[in-house]
Structures are given as C-alpha cells and as structure tokens.
Design a protein around this motif. Sequence first.
Motif, PDB file in Angstrom:
ATOM      1  N   PRO A 108     -18.806 -77.811 -41.176  1.00  0.00           N
ATOM      2  CA  PRO A 108     -18.416 -76.964 -42.297  1.00  0.00           C
ATOM      3  C   PRO A 108     -19.076 -77.440 -43.596  1.00  0.00           C
ATOM      4  N   THR A 109     -19.602 -78.664 -43.593  1.00  0.00           N
ATOM      5  CA  THR A 109     -20.288 -79.297 -44.711  1.00  0.00           C
ATOM      6  C   THR A 109     -20.874 -80.603 -44.156  1.00  0.00           C
ATOM      7  N   HIS A 110     -21.710 -81.300 -44.950  1.00  0.00           N
ATOM      8  CA  HIS A 110     -22.472 -82.401 -44.348  1.00  0.00           C
ATOM      9  C   HIS A 110     -22.379 -83.747 -45.077  1.00  0.00           C
ATOM     10  N   GLU A 111     -21.324 -83.990 -45.829  1.00  0.00           N
ATOM     11  CA  GLU A 111     -21.220 -85.284 -46.530  1.00  0.00           C
ATOM     12  C   GLU A 111     -21.332 -86.449 -45.555  1.00  0.00           C
ATOM     13  N   GLU A 112     -20.652 -86.360 -44.416  1.00  0.00           N
ATOM     14  CA  GLU A 112     -20.634 -87.477 -43.457  1.00  0.00           C
ATOM     15  C   GLU A 112     -22.017 -87.706 -42.857  1.00  0.00           C
ATOM     16  N   PHE A 139     -20.266 -73.491 -40.481  1.00  0.00           N
ATOM     17  CA  PHE A 139     -19.195 -72.674 -39.892  1.00  0.00           C
ATOM     18  C   PHE A 139     -17.856 -73.140 -40.440  1.00  0.00           C
ATOM     19  N   ARG A 140     -17.103 -72.198 -40.978  1.00  0.00           N
ATOM     20  CA  ARG A 140     -15.727 -72.482 -41.400  1.00  0.00           C
ATOM     21  C   ARG A 140     -14.864 -71.380 -40.824  1.00  0.00           C
ATOM     22  N   ASP A 141     -13.880 -71.804 -40.053  1.00  0.00           N
ATOM     23  CA  ASP A 141     -13.062 -70.802 -39.368  1.00  0.00           C
ATOM     24  C   ASP A 141     -12.022 -70.255 -40.342  1.00  0.00           C
ATOM     25  N   GLU A 142     -12.513 -69.504 -41.329  1.00  0.00           N
ATOM     26  CA  GLU A 142     -11.667 -68.930 -42.380  1.00  0.00           C
ATOM     27  C   GLU A 142     -10.548 -68.097 -41.758  1.00  0.00           C
ATOM     28  N   VAL A 143      -9.354 -68.163 -42.362  1.00  0.00           N
ATOM     29  CA  VAL A 143      -8.230 -67.379 -41.856  1.00  0.00           C
ATOM     30  C   VAL A 143      -8.568 -65.886 -41.925  1.00  0.00           C
ATOM     31  N   VAL A 149     -20.845 -60.635 -45.658  1.00  0.00           N
ATOM     32  CA  VAL A 149     -21.376 -62.000 -45.778  1.00  0.00           C
ATOM     33  C   VAL A 149     -20.822 -62.727 -47.004  1.00  0.00           C
ATOM     34  N   MET A 150     -20.043 -62.029 -47.796  1.00  0.00           N
ATOM     35  CA  MET A 150     -19.452 -62.652 -48.988  1.00  0.00           C
ATOM     36  C   MET A 150     -18.504 -63.786 -48.590  1.00  0.00           C
ATOM     37  N   ARG A 151     -17.656 -63.530 -47.627  1.00  0.00           N
ATOM     38  CA  ARG A 151     -16.805 -64.586 -47.085  1.00  0.00           C
ATOM     39  C   ARG A 151     -16.904 -64.528 -45.567  1.00  0.00           C
ATOM     40  N   GLY A 152     -17.911 -65.195 -45.051  1.00  0.00           N
ATOM     41  CA  GLY A 152     -18.136 -65.185 -43.608  1.00  0.00           C
ATOM     42  C   GLY A 152     -17.491 -66.394 -42.961  1.00  0.00           C
ATOM     43  N   ARG A 153     -17.596 -66.498 -41.655  1.00  0.00           N
ATOM     44  CA  ARG A 153     -17.238 -67.741 -40.969  1.00  0.00           C
ATOM     45  C   ARG A 153     -18.511 -68.567 -40.799  1.00  0.00           C
ATOM     46  N   LEU A 156     -24.956 -69.200 -44.624  1.00  0.00           N
ATOM     47  CA  LEU A 156     -26.076 -70.075 -44.971  1.00  0.00           C
ATOM     48  C   LEU A 156     -25.797 -70.741 -46.318  1.00  0.00           C
ATOM     49  N   MET A 157     -25.889 -72.057 -46.333  1.00  0.00           N
ATOM     50  CA  MET A 157     -25.634 -72.804 -47.566  1.00  0.00           C
ATOM     51  C   MET A 157     -26.815 -73.703 -47.880  1.00  0.00           C
ATOM     52  N   LYS A 158     -27.054 -73.871 -49.177  1.00  0.00           N
ATOM     53  CA  LYS A 158     -27.925 -74.963 -49.602  1.00  0.00           C
ATOM     54  C   LYS A 158     -26.972 -76.077 -49.968  1.00  0.00           C
ATOM     55  N   ASP A 159     -27.090 -77.215 -49.301  1.00  0.00           N
ATOM     56  CA  ASP A 159     -26.244 -78.337 -49.683  1.00  0.00           C
ATOM     57  C   ASP A 159     -27.107 -79.542 -49.994  1.00  0.00           C
ATOM     58  N   CYS A 160     -26.851 -80.092 -51.190  1.00  0.00           N
ATOM     59  CA  CYS A 160     -27.633 -81.234 -51.681  1.00  0.00           C
ATOM     60  C   CYS A 160     -26.672 -82.384 -51.940  1.00  0.00           C
ATOM     61  N   ILE A 280     -18.080 -63.937 -59.145  1.00  0.00           N
ATOM     62  CA  ILE A 280     -18.225 -64.385 -57.752  1.00  0.00           C
ATOM     63  C   ILE A 280     -18.731 -65.828 -57.778  1.00  0.00           C
ATOM     64  N   GLU A 281     -18.084 -66.700 -57.012  1.00  0.00           N
ATOM     65  CA  GLU A 281     -18.524 -68.105 -56.965  1.00  0.00           C
ATOM     66  C   GLU A 281     -19.738 -68.214 -56.040  1.00  0.00           C
ATOM     67  N   VAL A 282     -20.883 -68.541 -56.627  1.00  0.00           N
ATOM     68  CA  VAL A 282     -22.094 -68.663 -55.813  1.00  0.00           C
ATOM     69  C   VAL A 282     -22.555 -70.100 -55.665  1.00  0.00           C
ATOM     70  N   GLY A 283     -21.949 -70.994 -56.441  1.00  0.00           N
ATOM     71  CA  GLY A 283     -22.326 -72.399 -56.320  1.00  0.00           C
ATOM     72  C   GLY A 283     -21.173 -73.285 -56.734  1.00  0.00           C
ATOM     73  N   HIS A 284     -21.199 -74.535 -56.249  1.00  0.00           N
ATOM     74  CA  HIS A 284     -20.124 -75.459 -56.572  1.00  0.00           C
ATOM     75  C   HIS A 284     -20.705 -76.866 -56.512  1.00  0.00           C
ATOM     76  N   ILE A 285     -20.548 -77.633 -57.589  1.00  0.00           N
ATOM     77  CA  ILE A 285     -21.086 -78.990 -57.601  1.00  0.00           C
ATOM     78  C   ILE A 285     -19.952 -79.997 -57.822  1.00  0.00           C
ATOM     79  N   TYR A 315     -23.648 -80.793 -53.848  1.00  0.00           N
ATOM     80  CA  TYR A 315     -24.015 -79.622 -54.642  1.00  0.00           C
ATOM     81  C   TYR A 315     -24.322 -78.454 -53.712  1.00  0.00           C
ATOM     82  N   GLY A 316     -23.450 -77.455 -53.690  1.00  0.00           N
ATOM     83  CA  GLY A 316     -23.629 -76.343 -52.751  1.00  0.00           C
ATOM     84  C   GLY A 316     -24.017 -75.036 -53.430  1.00  0.00           C
ATOM     85  N   ILE A 317     -24.824 -74.250 -52.730  1.00  0.00           N
ATOM     86  CA  ILE A 317     -25.101 -72.860 -53.150  1.00  0.00           C
ATOM     87  C   ILE A 317     -24.865 -71.969 -51.945  1.00  0.00           C
TER      88      ILE A 317
HETATM   89  N1  5CA Z   1     -20.279 -79.865 -49.586  1.00  0.00           N
HETATM   90  C1  5CA Z   1     -20.031 -79.062 -50.756  1.00  0.00           C
HETATM   91  C2  5CA Z   1     -21.246 -78.840 -51.540  1.00  0.00           C
HETATM   92  S1  5CA Z   1     -22.704 -79.256 -50.747  1.00  0.00           S
HETATM   93  C3  5CA Z   1     -19.409 -77.734 -50.316  1.00  0.00           C
HETATM   94  O1  5CA Z   1     -19.251 -77.481 -49.158  1.00  0.00           O
HETATM   95  N2  5CA Z   1     -19.060 -76.916 -51.316  1.00  0.00           N
HETATM   96  S2  5CA Z   1     -18.320 -75.512 -51.173  1.00  0.00           S
HETATM   97  O2  5CA Z   1     -17.291 -75.565 -50.198  1.00  0.00           O
HETATM   98  O3  5CA Z   1     -17.881 -75.117 -52.491  1.00  0.00           O
HETATM   99  O4  5CA Z   1     -19.366 -74.457 -50.688  1.00  0.00           O
HETATM  100  C4  5CA Z   1     -20.546 -74.243 -51.435  1.00  0.00           C
HETATM  101  C5  5CA Z   1     -20.819 -72.768 -51.638  1.00  0.00           C
HETATM  102  O5  5CA Z   1     -20.907 -72.114 -50.372  1.00  0.00           O
HETATM  103  C6  5CA Z   1     -19.714 -72.011 -52.370  1.00  0.00           C
HETATM  104  O6  5CA Z   1     -19.874 -72.122 -53.760  1.00  0.00           O
HETATM  105  C7  5CA Z   1     -19.921 -70.594 -51.886  1.00  0.00           C
HETATM  106  O7  5CA Z   1     -20.894 -69.949 -52.696  1.00  0.00           O
HETATM  107  C8  5CA Z   1     -20.456 -70.773 -50.486  1.00  0.00           C
HETATM  108  N3  5CA Z   1     -19.410 -70.503 -49.481  1.00  0.00           N
HETATM  109  C9  5CA Z   1     -18.313 -71.258 -49.222  1.00  0.00           C
HETATM  110  N4  5CA Z   1     -17.572 -70.696 -48.253  1.00  0.00           N
HETATM  111  C10 5CA Z   1     -18.224 -69.553 -47.879  1.00  0.00           C
HETATM  112  C11 5CA Z   1     -17.962 -68.524 -46.919  1.00  0.00           C
HETATM  113  N5  5CA Z   1     -16.888 -68.570 -46.125  1.00  0.00           N
HETATM  114  N6  5CA Z   1     -18.843 -67.502 -46.805  1.00  0.00           N
HETATM  115  C12 5CA Z   1     -19.950 -67.467 -47.597  1.00  0.00           C
HETATM  116  N7  5CA Z   1     -20.237 -68.407 -48.502  1.00  0.00           N
HETATM  117  C13 5CA Z   1     -19.387 -69.431 -48.669  1.00  0.00           C
END
Ligand code: 5CA
Length: 438
Positions: A108-112, A139-143, A149-153, A156-160, A280-285, A315-317
């Motif tokens: 669901p993310t790659h810190e580890e 992949f996040r098994d969102e409820v 694609v706005m809130r998918g399971r 595609l993320m850019k994670d830095c 709309i939240e498109v990024g989160h740092i 840092y996610g997009i």
């Molecule tokens: N590890 C951190 C940053 S690398 C992380 O996972 N951040 S996050 O949870 O905020 O996700 C980063 C971005 O991914 C969010 O700002 C959002 O734009 C996008 N995102 C998160 N969940 C979803 C989802 N279910 N569907 C589409 N995009 C998503």
Amino acid sequence: MRLSAYLLPTLKENPAEAQIVSHRLMLRAGMVRQHAAGIYNWLPLGLRVLRNIERIVREEQDAAGAQEVLMPTIQSAELWKESGRYDDYGKEMLRITDRHDREMLYGPTHEEVVTDIFRQNVKSYRDMPKMLYQIHWKFRDEVRPRFGVMRGREFLMKDCYSFDMDYAGARASYNRMFVAYLRTFARMGLRAIPMRADPGPIGGDMSHEFIILADTGESGVFCHKSFLEKPIPEAADYGKDLQPIVDDWTGSYTATDEKHDPEADAVKAIGADLVSARGIEVGHIFYFGTKYSKAMNAVVAGPSGEPVTVEMGSYGIGVSRLVAGIIEASHDDAGIIWPESVAPFKVGLINLKTGDAATDGACEGLHSALRRAGVDALYDDRDERAGAKFADMDLIGLPWQVIVGPKGVAKGMVELKCRATGAREEVTAETAVTRLTL
Ligand code: 5CA
C-alpha cells in the motif's frame, strides 16, 4: 494514428455507475474500463494521458535531485513486522500467502522496502543525503472505492523517500519536494494549494497535502485568495535556500472542511479575502524523522565513526488520480479539455467526407505533414456522420482540431479549432501545420 484502427470505445450515454464528471468522461471517452471494484483497465487513450503525467512527475523529481528506482509491488511481511506496521495497517492491506506459507502483501506504500534498500547499501555520511523515488502501482483495499480512478483500490503513485543526517537536512529535502510539487502540478495546468495535514498511518509530525482546486472536487477547502496568484518557483531556485519560498506558501490561512473554523481569529482577520472552494488531494508529503530508521536500524557512520540514525520523509503523488483531477478541473458540457502538456494527442484531424477523393487526399497530406513535424495527431478517417465526429472529438478533448471538408478543400482551406475557447479560423493546410508545430 488512424481512428478507424484505434481502440477508442466512446459512449454516447452517461454510464449509470458514474457519479462524478471525471468518471463519466473517462468512461465515455474510452479511457478506462472497470475490471473489478476499484481496479481498472487503461485503454490506449487513457494510458497516453497517464504516461504524460508520469513524464512531468519524473522530470520534476529528477530536477529536484531524486533518483528513480523500482521496488516490487509484492512485499514480504517481515519488513512490516520490523517497522511495527503489519498489525496496525488493518484490512486496507491486501495480505497474500505464497506456496511456502510465507506471508506476503501487495504494497500500500513503500517506507519499509525503501528503508531496507537504504540500510543495505548506504553506510557512511559521505554517501548522504539520498532521495529515492518510484512510479508504481499500489493496492489499498479501500472500504468504499468510488469515483473511478479518483479513489481506486489499485492506483498509480509516485512515492519518494528522503534520507538525511539531521533535521536541517531533512527539512531541506522536504522543501525541495515541496517546491517540486508546486512546479509539477502547475505544469499540468493545475493550481495546487499546500495545506497542513494529519499524517495518518504514515506517521510523523509535519505533513502537507497538496489540494488542487476544481468546482467538482470531493472536499471543501478554504484559503486566502493570495494562493490563487502566487508565482510558481523556478527550477533554478533549487540552488537557493528554499525556506523563504516554503514559508511564503505556508504562511497564510488554509483549511479543509473538517478543520475550518469560521470563528477563528485568523479567519476573521482575512475577512472578504477568504476563498471558499472545492478541492482534490493529489499529493501528500510527510516528515517523520526516525520513525522507520529507528525501528529498522537504518544507521550510517557519521564523520567520527559514530552511528547516526537517519532522518526520513516520504512524498506521494496520486498519478492515476491526477488523470481524473485534471478532468474535474478542465471540462465543459461537451467533454474533456486537455491542457497541452498532458493531452493524449495534440491534434484531432477530422475528415468531414471520408470517401471523397479530394478530402481524403487533403487529410492524408495533413496527417503525414503533422507526423513529419513531430506533432501527435489522431486522424478521424471513419465512415461516420460529421456530427458524430465533432461530438467524439469534443468529448475526448484534444487541444486542437483540424476540420477538413470538400468545400474548404476546393478553396485550399481547412478549419483550425481550439477546443478550450471554441475559436475557429480558416487557414491553409500549410498554415495549420505551421501553427500546430509552434
Ligand atoms: N507513503 C506516503 C507518501 S510516499 C503515502 O502513501 N501517502 S498517501 O497515502 O497520502 O498517498 C499519496 C497520494 O496517493 C495521495 O495524496 C493521493 O493523491 C493518492 N492516493 C491515495 N489513495 C488513493 C486511492 N485509493 N486512489 C487513488 N489515489 C490515491
């Protein structure tokens, strides 16, 4: 590309399952198709947009000094047990058991994983700092996956991830990404507003969400009107101290719906300059210090050989979410209006009378002239009514249309239409090519 041969299954009717405009338009424009709840197939037109967004994200990450890597989507549970997040993450994590009964998961993310790469390969302060990023599927098994694609399971993320020797270094990395984000979204024709945020399951004590403004956005946002006009930093600014830029962008009032307090002194002081909008939240740092490096023993040798637990941030997009976000911010009743930087093709070439030798000839000539000039064109050579061709071309939202019909061809003229303004102009084919090449 010839439309007669292209997989572009456009729909005339609004699909019943789509509640928001970007989802409706992505389905109608033949960009995506649902495979399972929150999981999508990307068809050729949609994939082109996704790739263009990726390219801009990649260029700006590289410019900010991050290095691209590619980590696995399937991860070993071991690392998550080390960091302590395996149990915390709950049902959002898709857990898998392999044939040897080993616990795995779809990341669901790659810190580890990135912390593991770091600790195995970086041992000394001489090799610091480091910023590593990838553009990959999560992949996040969102409820409740919803809105396409706005809130998918699967998305595609850019994670830095940044690794620094101390707080000052970590802060500098955070600032670089902060500036990279402002630049990235601006290049896609979006105004992104950084807002102080809760770090959630990622953890840490400093975090900003980047929210783009769109009338149809999911959440309400409030900010000082100065955010609508602030100049975007230049790439050359990376050579300078970025703190003043970040302070300028974080100094005025911003709040999402849940946090907004109309009675707060800061809000009263802004008065009529307070903008209420949708976003709309498109990024989160995130800056989270040693949360993962401590738990996973990511330690390097300092100048006197002393062990230093590195400071980290992530840092996610939301790359796939951005496709929908851009549509929310840029469409009209007829369909999508792509900014040129992410458009799947720059030009749509419309043949009003397929089968008419002179019109076909003029279109073929234009199609190859555009190709030679390096301009991406989608040529509607189908045997269809003109009305259907106009409707499809407006729906898929290419920035420019070149309309070629027998009457114009007889005079040596074609029509050049700008999708965003609707402005039309009669020009020669040569002028059309020159204008589109600029
Ligand atoms: N590890 C951190 C940053 S690398 C992380 O996972 N951040 S996050 O949870 O905020 O996700 C980063 C971005 O991914 C969010 O700002 C959002 O734009 C996008 N995102 C998160 N969940 C979803 C989802 N279910 N569907 C589409 N995009 C998503």
